[in-house]
Scaffold this motif. Structure first.
Motif, short mmCIF file in Angstrom:
data_model
loop_
_atom_site.label_atom_id
_atom_site.label_comp_id
_atom_site.label_asym_id
_atom_site.label_seq_id
_atom_site.Cartn_x
_atom_site.Cartn_y
_atom_site.Cartn_z
N ALA A 186 11.96 42.39 43.36
CA ALA A 186 11.95 43.17 44.67
C ALA A 186 10.61 43.28 45.56
CB ALA A 186 12.32 44.75 44.32
N SER A 187 9.46 43.00 44.85
CA SER A 187 8.23 42.92 45.19
C SER A 187 8.14 41.73 46.14
CB SER A 187 6.93 43.07 44.54
OG SER A 187 5.91 42.62 44.98
N VAL A 188 8.40 40.32 45.51
CA VAL A 188 8.60 39.04 46.44
C VAL A 188 9.59 38.94 47.44
CG1 VAL A 188 9.51 36.77 45.83
CG2 VAL A 188 8.10 37.89 44.11
N CYS A 189 10.50 39.67 47.59
CA CYS A 189 11.57 39.71 48.57
C CYS A 189 10.85 40.53 49.63
CB CYS A 189 13.09 40.40 48.15
SG CYS A 189 13.86 39.23 47.08
N TYR A 190 10.45 41.71 49.37
CA TYR A 190 9.55 42.72 50.20
C TYR A 190 8.43 41.86 50.98
CZ TYR A 190 7.28 46.72 52.13
OH TYR A 190 6.46 47.51 52.71
N TYR A 191 7.62 41.03 50.23
CA TYR A 191 6.48 40.42 50.75
C TYR A 191 6.83 39.28 51.72
CZ TYR A 191 2.56 43.09 48.98
OH TYR A 191 1.37 44.05 48.55
N SER A 192 7.86 38.64 51.40
CA SER A 192 8.51 37.30 51.88
C SER A 192 9.36 37.49 53.10
CB SER A 192 9.18 36.58 50.96
OG SER A 192 10.49 37.26 50.42
N PHE A 193 9.80 38.87 53.59
CA PHE A 193 10.50 39.19 54.60
C PHE A 193 10.07 38.72 55.73
CE2 PHE A 193 12.33 41.66 57.96
CZ PHE A 193 13.93 41.53 57.65
N LEU A 194 9.08 39.03 56.06
CA LEU A 194 8.25 38.80 57.63
C LEU A 194 8.21 37.22 57.55
CD1 LEU A 194 5.70 41.45 58.37
CD2 LEU A 194 8.00 41.09 59.26
N PRO A 195 7.67 36.61 56.59
CA PRO A 195 7.63 34.95 56.68
C PRO A 195 8.89 34.27 56.64
CG PRO A 195 6.06 35.71 54.83
CD PRO A 195 6.94 37.02 55.28
N ALA A 196 9.82 34.99 56.16
CA ALA A 196 11.29 34.29 56.18
C ALA A 196 11.76 34.59 57.65
CB ALA A 196 12.17 34.88 55.06
N LEU A 197 11.66 35.68 58.10
CA LEU A 197 12.22 36.19 59.58
C LEU A 197 11.62 35.29 60.58
CD1 LEU A 197 14.02 38.18 61.21
CD2 LEU A 197 11.79 39.59 61.22
N THR A 198 10.25 35.04 60.37
CA THR A 198 9.57 34.28 61.41
C THR A 198 10.34 32.83 61.39
OG1 THR A 198 7.51 35.28 61.13
CG2 THR A 198 7.44 33.14 61.99
N ILE A 199 10.65 32.24 60.23
CA ILE A 199 11.11 30.89 59.89
C ILE A 199 12.46 30.86 60.65
CG2 ILE A 199 11.71 28.98 58.42
CD1 ILE A 199 9.46 30.09 56.42
N VAL A 200 13.34 31.70 60.38
CA VAL A 200 14.53 32.00 60.92
C VAL A 200 14.74 31.89 62.32
CG1 VAL A 200 16.86 33.22 60.64
CG2 VAL A 200 15.70 32.79 58.90
N ILE A 201 14.04 32.91 62.80
CA ILE A 201 13.98 33.04 64.54
C ILE A 201 13.56 31.81 65.09
CG2 ILE A 201 12.90 34.57 66.21
CD1 ILE A 201 12.82 36.83 64.55
N SER A 202 12.38 31.07 64.56
CA SER A 202 11.88 30.00 65.43
C SER A 202 12.57 28.84 64.97
CB SER A 202 10.21 29.81 64.69
OG SER A 202 10.44 29.71 63.36
#
Length: 326
Positions: A186-202
């Motif tokens: 859960a901590s890994v998913c929480y911390y990786s949400f913003l980086p993942a969102l950045t990659i998907v949007i870009s």
């Protein structure tokens, strides 16, 4: 069969050329990695150990270059990528093994999500061109032209600083114990949400525009017109006839994207201080850690080659004409 044999020969030659360049380039760069190591640990490493260190790093001047070259191949076949300078005496393979899963998990999953969503949206936009769906095109064009690190900075400023919903950096909370437990996951998913969102949007905008343009081109082909004239359901014509042929260029681009997943989104990992392979590469470059740079470049090269091999196989299965022309 000839198609696959030719491609196999091509990739073997490419792999050999990549390994050869990986051997020679660090030896042509200015500076001495052994002297750099000695200066970093001055007073802790005996100066008389210089010769042993040169042998350890495969830089023994008493050996001819061709012998060092074959020794390097021998080390690779045994999985030996050398010893890291900045983390001496930790093996390069151990450092890569610790960083690689983070990059594959984050960038890999984000790339797959962006590809799937972008391709599906591109099919819908291309098939329903001239309708209200076209209102999404300016938005996708805008995001395709925005640098991904700029999106990362905005995401940090909005969701991390102003709203405080997500952490600003790191890969997981220091309060949890790493392992296969729900707290760590859960901590890994929480911390990786913003980086993942950045990659998907870009990256999703590029997949949308590419697929839309191909659908627009393919939809005017005779076989699509014939399928529509037969009275087939619109969804069948859109996916089984138009999309199946239009997706071929997307497959090649997706394979390259998967290959470069291993290199990570270097600037993105730097912005979020994410402990992926791209972050390690930046550290190795800053510290003149030639063995670690060699190991990472080699992993990236072989990842791209493997991704292209898989793309060739999928391409040949989807379009038999490639096998016939070969």
């Amino acid at each position: 069969m000839k198609f696959f044999i030719r491609r196999a020969v091509f990739y073997v030659i490419t792999a050999w050329a990549a390994v050869t360049l990986n051997f020679f380039i660090p030896r042509l760069l200015p500076g001495d990695p052994v002297q750099s190591l000695l200066s970093r640990y001055q007073g802790n490493i005996d100066v008389n150990a210089v010769k042993s260190l040169r042998v350890l790093f495969g830089l023994d001047s008493q050996k001819p270059l061709w012998q060092q070259y074959f020794d390097y191949f021998g080390q690779l076949f045994h999985g030996d990528l050398g010893i890291s300078l900045q983390s001496f005496p930790t093996p390069v393979s151990e450092i890569i093994g610790q960083s690689l899963p983070w990059t594959i998990g984050l960038v890999g999953m984000s790339t797959i999500i962006a590809f799937v969503l972008g391709t599906l949206l591109g099919i819908v936009l291309g098939w329903h061109r001239g309708t209200k769906w076209d209102a999404l095109i300016p938005l996708t064009t805008f995001f395709s032209s925005v640098p991904y690190f700029w999106i990362a900075l905005i995401a940090i400023a909005v969701f991390g600083v102003n709203l405080g919903w997500f952490p600003l950096s790191g890969s997981y909370s220091p309060d949890v114990m790493p392992g296969l437990n729900m707290s760590f996951i859960a901590s890994v998913c929480y911390y990786s949400f913003l980086p993942a969102l950045t990659i998907v949007i870009s990256s999703i905008a590029g997949w949308i525009l590419g697929m839309r343009n191909m659908i627009v081109t393919v939809s005017s082909e005779d076989y699509v017109t014939v399928a529509q004239a037969k009275g087939l359901p619109e969804s069948d014509v859109m996916f089984h006839y138009a999309a199946r042929n239009a997706i071929l260029p997307q497959i090649s681009g997706f394979a390259l994207s998967l290959g470069f997943v291993v290199s990570g989104t270097l600037v993105m990992e730097q912005v979020f201080s994410y402990q992926g392979i791209g972050y390690r590469l930046l550290q190795a470059t800053s510290n003149n850690d030639y063995p670690l740079m060699q190991g990472i470049f080699l992993i990236i090269t072989f990842s791209v080659l493997i991704a292209n091999i898989l793309a060739d196989i999928v391409y040949a299965l989807l379009d038999p004409r490639t096998r016939k022309e070969a």
